[in-house]
Write a protein that holds these residues in place. Structure first.
Motif, PDB file in Angstrom:
ATOM      1  N   ASP A 201       0.824  -1.214   0.000  1.00  0.00           N
ATOM      2  CA  ASP A 201       0.000   0.000   0.000  1.00  0.00           C
ATOM      3  C   ASP A 201       0.857   1.263   0.000  1.00  0.00           C
ATOM      4  OD1 ASP A 201       0.827  -0.672   2.640  1.00  0.00           O
ATOM      5  OD2 ASP A 201      -0.673   0.693   3.461  1.00  0.00           O
TER       6      ASP A 201
ATOM      7  N   HIS B  41       2.219   1.808  -3.605  1.00  0.00           N
ATOM      8  CA  HIS B  41       1.182   2.403  -4.448  1.00  0.00           C
ATOM      9  C   HIS B  41       0.982   3.878  -4.108  1.00  0.00           C
ATOM     10  CE1 HIS B  41      -3.029   3.466  -5.485  1.00  0.00           C
ATOM     11  NE2 HIS B  41      -2.740   2.792  -6.591  1.00  0.00           N
TER      12      HIS B  41
ATOM     13  N   SER C  91       4.280   6.017  -4.905  1.00  0.00           N
ATOM     14  CA  SER C  91       4.631   6.054  -6.323  1.00  0.00           C
ATOM     15  C   SER C  91       3.900   7.211  -6.999  1.00  0.00           C
ATOM     16  CB  SER C  91       4.265   4.738  -7.004  1.00  0.00           C
ATOM     17  OG  SER C  91       5.105   3.692  -6.559  1.00  0.00           O
ATOM     18  N   GLN C  92       2.727   7.528  -6.500  1.00  0.00           N
ATOM     19  CA  GLN C  92       1.948   8.643  -7.044  1.00  0.00           C
ATOM     20  C   GLN C  92       2.239   9.947  -6.305  1.00  0.00           C
ATOM     21  OE1 GLN C  92      -2.201   7.583  -7.182  1.00  0.00           O
ATOM     22  NE2 GLN C  92      -1.795   5.587  -8.087  1.00  0.00           N
TER      23      GLN C  92
END
Length: 314
Positions: free
Chosen positions: A147, A150, A153-154
Motif C-alpha cells: 500500500d 502504491h 509512487s503517485q
C-alpha cells in the motif's frame, strides 16, 4: 561547444582568465599574471562599457538561493563546465541502455562488437555535475508495504522529506539546485540541467501530502513557484517551444499541483491559490492554459467514469 564558470567574488577581488584556443575554454592564469592585471586594473577602463544594472537585478533573482557552498559541492573543479559536462543522470540512462542491450545479447540478437560495448567500463571523469540524484521512479521506502508503494509512487512526499533531510541546508539547497540547473540549461546549453530541473519540479509539485504542512508550503512551495515564474520570464520563445513544451511535462505537473491544491483538506494549501493565479496569467502570455481545480476535477471524474469497471449480469 559552450563553456563557462561560476565564481563567487569577495570585495575588491580580481579574477583573471585567459581563453585557450586549443581546449576552447577559459583557464586561470598564474599568480604573476593575475597580480599584473590587478595592479593595472585602471588600464582596462578604456575598453569597458557601462554595466547594465537591469541585468544584475535579473541575475540576482535567478540566483537568490545559490550559495558558495552549493556551487562548490555541485560544480566540477574550479567551477568550470561545458555544454558536454555530464552527471549521474547520463549514468542512469546508459545503465538502462546497457541492460536492454544485454538482454538482447542473451537472445543472440547482437553481434560481438556490440557485446564489447556492453562489457566496457564507463569512462570516469571529473567533468561532472554533482547534483543530488533524484530517483523519481523509486519514491518509496526500500522496505515499503504494497500500500505504501502504491501511495508514494503517485505522491512524492516521502521522497521529498527524505531528500530534504539529506541536504545540508534543506529547502535552501533544493531551491538552489533548482535555480542552478536552470542556469546550466539557459546560459550553458547543457541539457543535464533540464533533467534535474524537471525532477525537482516533479518532486515538489507532485507531493500532495506535503500540502497539509503549513511550514513546508510557506518555505518551499511558494518560493518554488516564485522562482519558476522568474525563470519562465527569462526563457526565449524558442526555448519554451523546444524544451519546456516537450512531452507536455511542465503542463501536466502544474495541472497535478492545481488539482492537489483543490482537493487538499485544511487551509495550508490555500496560500498557493493566489500564486497559481499569477502563474496562470503568466502562462497565458505563452499561449498556455492552466485550468482551475474544479475544471480538472470534472475532467478527472469523466475520465474515471469512462474507464471505471463495468458490472454486468451473467
Amino acid at each position: 561547444m559552450r563553456c563557462g564558470f561560476f565564481y563567487n567574488f569577495e570585495a575588491r577581488e580580481v579574477a583573471v582568465r585567459r581563453w585557450c584556443t586549443e581546449s576552447e575554454e577559459l583557464i586561470a592564469v598564474n599568480a604573476t599574471d593575475s597580480e599584473r592585471v590587478r595592479l593595472g586594473i585602471r588600464d582596462l577602463d578604456k575598453g569597458l562599457g557601462a554595466y547594465q544594472l537591469d541585468s544584475y537585478s535579473r541575475w540576482q533573482q535567478l540566483t537568490s538561493y545559490i550559495t558558495p557552498e552549493l556551487l562548490q559541492r555541485v560544480l566540477p573543479p574550479q567551477g568550470c563546465f561545458t555544454s558536454a559536462t555530464g552527471s549521474a543522470y547520463e549514468d542512469e540512462e546508459m545503465a538502462t541502455v546497457r541492460r536492454q542491450l544485454r538482454q538482447r545479447a542473451e537472445r543472440g540478437e547482437l553481434d560481438a562488437n556490440v557485446q564489447a560495448i556492453i562489457d566496457s567500463e564507463p569512462t570516469q571523469s571529473n567533468d561532472r555535475f554533482q547534483f543530488t540524484h533524484v530517483n523519481i521512479r523509486h519514491s518509496f521506502p526500500v522496505d515499503a508495504a504494497p500500500d505504501q508503494i502504491h501511495r508514494y509512487s503517485q505522491d512524492k512526499t516521502w521522497l521529498l522529506r527524505t531528500l530534504l533531510d539529506q541536504w545540508p541546508n534543506g529547502v535552501i539547497d533544493l531551491l538552489g539546485e533548482f535555480q542552478l540547473s536552470f542556469i546550466v540549461i539557459l546560459a550553458g546549453q547543457n541539457f543535464t540541467g533540464i533533467e534535474h530541473w524537471k525532477r525537482l519540479l516533479h518532486l515538489v509539485l507532485g507531493s500532495a501530502e506535503a500540502l497539509t504542512d503549513e511550514q513546508l508550503v510557506g518555505q518551499l512551495f511558494v518560493p518554488l513557484l516564485s522562482v519558476l515564474m522568474i525563470q519562465l520570464r527569462e526563457c526565449p520563445r524558442e526555448f519554451i517551444a523546444s524544451v519546456l513544451e516537450q512531452d507536455n511535462f511542465v503542463a501536466e505537473i502544474l495541472q497535478m499541483l492545481v488539482l492537489n491544491v483543490y482537493e487538499c483538506e485544511g487551509n495550508a494549501a490555500q496560500v498557493l491559490v493566489p500564486e497559481l493565479d499569477k502563474l496562470r496569467r503568466l502562462l497565458a502570455t505563452f499561449g498556455w492554459t492552466l485550468p482551475d481545480g474544479r475544471q480538472l476535477q470534472e475532467a478527472a471524474d469523466v475520465e474515471e467514469g469512462e474507464y471505471a469497471p463495468q458490472i454486468v449480469d451473467i
